[in-house]
Motif scaffolding. Structure first.
Motif, PDB file in Angstrom:
ATOM      1  N   SER A 137       0.827  -1.216   0.000  1.00  0.00           N
ATOM      2  CA  SER A 137       0.000   0.000   0.000  1.00  0.00           C
ATOM      3  C   SER A 137       0.860   1.266   0.000  1.00  0.00           C
ATOM      4  O   SER A 137       0.555   2.219  -0.709  1.00  0.00           O
ATOM      5  CB  SER A 137      -0.968  -0.002   1.175  1.00  0.00           C
ATOM      6  N   ASP A 138       1.947   1.291   0.793  1.00  0.00           N
ATOM      7  CA  ASP A 138       2.830   2.466   0.781  1.00  0.00           C
ATOM      8  C   ASP A 138       3.535   2.605  -0.558  1.00  0.00           C
ATOM      9  O   ASP A 138       3.782   3.719  -1.025  1.00  0.00           O
ATOM     10  CB  ASP A 138       3.874   2.370   1.893  1.00  0.00           C
ATOM     11  N   GLY A 139       3.878   1.492  -1.172  1.00  0.00           N
ATOM     12  CA  GLY A 139       4.530   1.512  -2.477  1.00  0.00           C
ATOM     13  C   GLY A 139       3.627   2.034  -3.568  1.00  0.00           C
ATOM     14  O   GLY A 139       4.066   2.712  -4.496  1.00  0.00           O
ATOM     15  N   LYS A 140       2.314   1.738  -3.468  1.00  0.00           N
ATOM     16  CA  LYS A 140       1.359   2.203  -4.475  1.00  0.00           C
ATOM     17  C   LYS A 140       1.156   3.706  -4.415  1.00  0.00           C
ATOM     18  O   LYS A 140       0.671   4.304  -5.356  1.00  0.00           O
ATOM     19  CB  LYS A 140       0.028   1.474  -4.322  1.00  0.00           C
ATOM     20  N   GLU A 141       1.529   4.324  -3.290  1.00  0.00           N
ATOM     21  CA  GLU A 141       1.407   5.777  -3.147  1.00  0.00           C
ATOM     22  C   GLU A 141       2.477   6.517  -3.953  1.00  0.00           C
ATOM     23  O   GLU A 141       2.371   7.718  -4.164  1.00  0.00           O
ATOM     24  CB  GLU A 141       1.513   6.179  -1.676  1.00  0.00           C
ATOM     25  N   ILE A 142       3.504   5.818  -4.374  1.00  0.00           N
ATOM     26  CA  ILE A 142       4.602   6.433  -5.131  1.00  0.00           C
ATOM     27  C   ILE A 142       4.227   6.438  -6.605  1.00  0.00           C
ATOM     28  O   ILE A 142       3.995   5.395  -7.201  1.00  0.00           O
ATOM     29  CB  ILE A 142       5.918   5.664  -4.901  1.00  0.00           C
ATOM     30  N   SER A 143       4.173   7.619  -7.213  1.00  0.00           N
ATOM     31  CA  SER A 143       3.748   7.693  -8.608  1.00  0.00           C
ATOM     32  C   SER A 143       4.841   7.272  -9.590  1.00  0.00           C
ATOM     33  O   SER A 143       4.560   6.679 -10.613  1.00  0.00           O
ATOM     34  CB  SER A 143       3.257   9.098  -8.944  1.00  0.00           C
ATOM     35  N   LEU A 144       6.102   7.567  -9.281  1.00  0.00           N
ATOM     36  CA  LEU A 144       7.212   7.184 -10.153  1.00  0.00           C
ATOM     37  C   LEU A 144       8.349   6.652  -9.281  1.00  0.00           C
ATOM     38  O   LEU A 144       9.225   7.390  -8.846  1.00  0.00           O
ATOM     39  CB  LEU A 144       7.686   8.389 -10.984  1.00  0.00           C
ATOM     40  N   PRO A 145       8.322   5.323  -8.972  1.00  0.00           N
ATOM     41  CA  PRO A 145       9.294   4.743  -8.034  1.00  0.00           C
ATOM     42  C   PRO A 145      10.726   4.751  -8.551  1.00  0.00           C
ATOM     43  O   PRO A 145      10.985   4.402  -9.693  1.00  0.00           O
ATOM     44  CB  PRO A 145       8.823   3.299  -7.862  1.00  0.00           C
ATOM     45  N   VAL A 146      11.629   5.160  -7.676  1.00  0.00           N
ATOM     46  CA  VAL A 146      13.066   5.083  -7.929  1.00  0.00           C
ATOM     47  C   VAL A 146      13.605   4.073  -6.920  1.00  0.00           C
ATOM     48  O   VAL A 146      13.537   4.298  -5.717  1.00  0.00           O
ATOM     49  CB  VAL A 146      13.763   6.442  -7.705  1.00  0.00           C
ATOM     50  N   ILE A 147      14.105   2.951  -7.399  1.00  0.00           N
ATOM     51  CA  ILE A 147      14.639   1.912  -6.520  1.00  0.00           C
ATOM     52  C   ILE A 147      16.071   2.293  -6.169  1.00  0.00           C
ATOM     53  O   ILE A 147      16.944   2.326  -7.039  1.00  0.00           O
ATOM     54  CB  ILE A 147      14.610   0.521  -7.196  1.00  0.00           C
ATOM     55  N   GLU A 148      16.312   2.594  -4.892  1.00  0.00           N
ATOM     56  CA  GLU A 148      17.643   3.024  -4.478  1.00  0.00           C
ATOM     57  C   GLU A 148      18.468   1.908  -3.853  1.00  0.00           C
ATOM     58  O   GLU A 148      19.679   1.895  -3.972  1.00  0.00           O
ATOM     59  CB  GLU A 148      17.542   4.191  -3.499  1.00  0.00           C
ATOM     60  N   ASP A 149      17.811   0.979  -3.147  1.00  0.00           N
ATOM     61  CA  ASP A 149      18.562  -0.070  -2.473  1.00  0.00           C
ATOM     62  C   ASP A 149      17.622  -1.221  -2.143  1.00  0.00           C
ATOM     63  O   ASP A 149      16.452  -1.000  -1.821  1.00  0.00           O
ATOM     64  CB  ASP A 149      19.193   0.480  -1.187  1.00  0.00           C
ATOM     65  N   VAL A 150      18.145  -2.423  -2.212  1.00  0.00           N
ATOM     66  CA  VAL A 150      17.394  -3.626  -1.844  1.00  0.00           C
ATOM     67  C   VAL A 150      18.327  -4.477  -0.997  1.00  0.00           C
ATOM     68  O   VAL A 150      19.460  -4.741  -1.393  1.00  0.00           O
ATOM     69  CB  VAL A 150      16.937  -4.415  -3.092  1.00  0.00           C
ATOM     70  N   GLU A 151      17.837  -4.896   0.166  1.00  0.00           N
ATOM     71  CA  GLU A 151      18.679  -5.637   1.095  1.00  0.00           C
ATOM     72  C   GLU A 151      17.889  -6.794   1.702  1.00  0.00           C
ATOM     73  O   GLU A 151      16.742  -6.627   2.090  1.00  0.00           O
ATOM     74  CB  GLU A 151      19.130  -4.674   2.201  1.00  0.00           C
ATOM     75  N   PHE A 152      18.531  -7.967   1.768  1.00  0.00           N
ATOM     76  CA  PHE A 152      17.891  -9.144   2.361  1.00  0.00           C
ATOM     77  C   PHE A 152      18.429  -9.360   3.768  1.00  0.00           C
ATOM     78  O   PHE A 152      19.630  -9.328   3.999  1.00  0.00           O
ATOM     79  CB  PHE A 152      18.152 -10.388   1.509  1.00  0.00           C
ATOM     80  N   HIS A 153      17.508  -9.590   4.735  1.00  0.00           N
ATOM     81  CA  HIS A 153      17.867  -9.866   6.127  1.00  0.00           C
ATOM     82  C   HIS A 153      17.475 -11.312   6.425  1.00  0.00           C
ATOM     83  O   HIS A 153      16.325 -11.594   6.767  1.00  0.00           O
ATOM     84  CB  HIS A 153      17.140  -8.911   7.084  1.00  0.00           C
ATOM     85  N   ALA A 154      18.427 -12.218   6.276  1.00  0.00           N
ATOM     86  CA  ALA A 154      18.159 -13.654   6.431  1.00  0.00           C
ATOM     87  C   ALA A 154      17.664 -13.984   7.840  1.00  0.00           C
ATOM     88  O   ALA A 154      16.783 -14.836   8.000  1.00  0.00           O
ATOM     89  CB  ALA A 154      19.414 -14.465   6.118  1.00  0.00           C
ATOM     90  N   ASP A 155      18.197 -13.296   8.850  1.00  0.00           N
ATOM     91  CA  ASP A 155      17.810 -13.601  10.229  1.00  0.00           C
ATOM     92  C   ASP A 155      16.336 -13.271  10.510  1.00  0.00           C
ATOM     93  O   ASP A 155      15.702 -13.906  11.336  1.00  0.00           O
ATOM     94  CB  ASP A 155      18.710 -12.847  11.215  1.00  0.00           C
ATOM     95  N   LYS A 156      15.773 -12.299   9.779  1.00  0.00           N
ATOM     96  CA  LYS A 156      14.375 -11.910   9.984  1.00  0.00           C
ATOM     97  C   LYS A 156      13.445 -12.461   8.900  1.00  0.00           C
ATOM     98  O   LYS A 156      12.233 -12.398   9.040  1.00  0.00           O
ATOM     99  CB  LYS A 156      14.258 -10.385   9.993  1.00  0.00           C
ATOM    100  N   GLY A 157      14.019 -12.923   7.790  1.00  0.00           N
ATOM    101  CA  GLY A 157      13.205 -13.405   6.675  1.00  0.00           C
ATOM    102  C   GLY A 157      12.453 -12.280   5.973  1.00  0.00           C
ATOM    103  O   GLY A 157      11.345 -12.465   5.491  1.00  0.00           O
TER     104      GLY A 157
END
Length: 194
Positions: A137-157
């Motif tokens: 829902s928060d992502g849908k509020e962005i009209s033109l998304p700019v992906i700056e960083d993606v990070e995986f946290h294995a300990d939290k899934g």
């Protein structure tokens, strides 16, 4: 006289052949699929029919009256039937005129998709996490998304997807941080965001 003409023609032919193959490494066949120049790179952040919206996260600082604002290159590319939201791509155009209103529009001639990373222990790929973040829902509020960083946290899934809205009028274009659960991939719905 005829033999001199033949020798001259052979020499000219050898000179032109040698010049045209100068860039090619010895023993390698010429690459006919190699693009001549760098294409437009970025993340696919939306789809409509056979078109994709690609936004490059590398911004240019622009501004007036001492204020700094960030400009993120973004274009709609037509003639792209298969690329999924969240995929990092490089697109080459067919050379036809491009429409300039932001985001621009162009017709793609070819496209290269870069394999999305799936870290050890993750159930989904980076592209799936981006797609999931855009569909939240928060992502849908962005009209033109700019992906700056993606990070995986294995300990939290979970995955953390950091993005901005390139269309934001906010001076700072605040970064939004979204958490995406590391569960089955989010499927893209062609032509719309969920």
């Amino acid at each position: 006289m005829a033999s001199r003409m033949m020798v001259l023609i052979l020499l000219i032919n050898l000179i032109f052949t040698g010049c045209s193959e100068q860039d090619q490494k010895q023993g390698e066949p010429p690459r006919t699929d190699a693009p001549r120049e760098k294409g437009f790179t970025g993340y696919v952040v939306d789809r409509k029919e056979n078109s994709v919206l690609v936004v490059n996260p590398e911004h240019k600082d622009i501004g007036t009256n001492g204020e700094t604002s960030k400009y993120y290159p973004a274009k709609w590319f037509s003639n792209v039937p298969d690329s999924q939201i969240g995929t990092y791509v490089e697109v080459w155009t067919d050379g036809s005129p491009e429409n300039e209103p932001y985001p621009g529009r162009a017709r793609a001639e070819s496209i290269a998709e870069y394999a999305a990373a799936t870290p050890d222990g993750a159930k989904i790929s980076e592209a799936d996490a981006i797609r999931g973040g855009i569909y939240l829902s928060d992502g849908k509020e962005i009209s033109l998304p700019v992906i700056e960083d993606v990070e995986f946290h294995a300990d939290k899934g979970i995955w953390t997807v950091r993005m901005r809205d390139a269309m934001s009028t906010d001076d700072n274009q605040a970064q939004i941080e979204l958490e995406v659960q590391d569960v089955e991939p989010v499927e893209s719905v062609q032509g719309q965001k969920k």
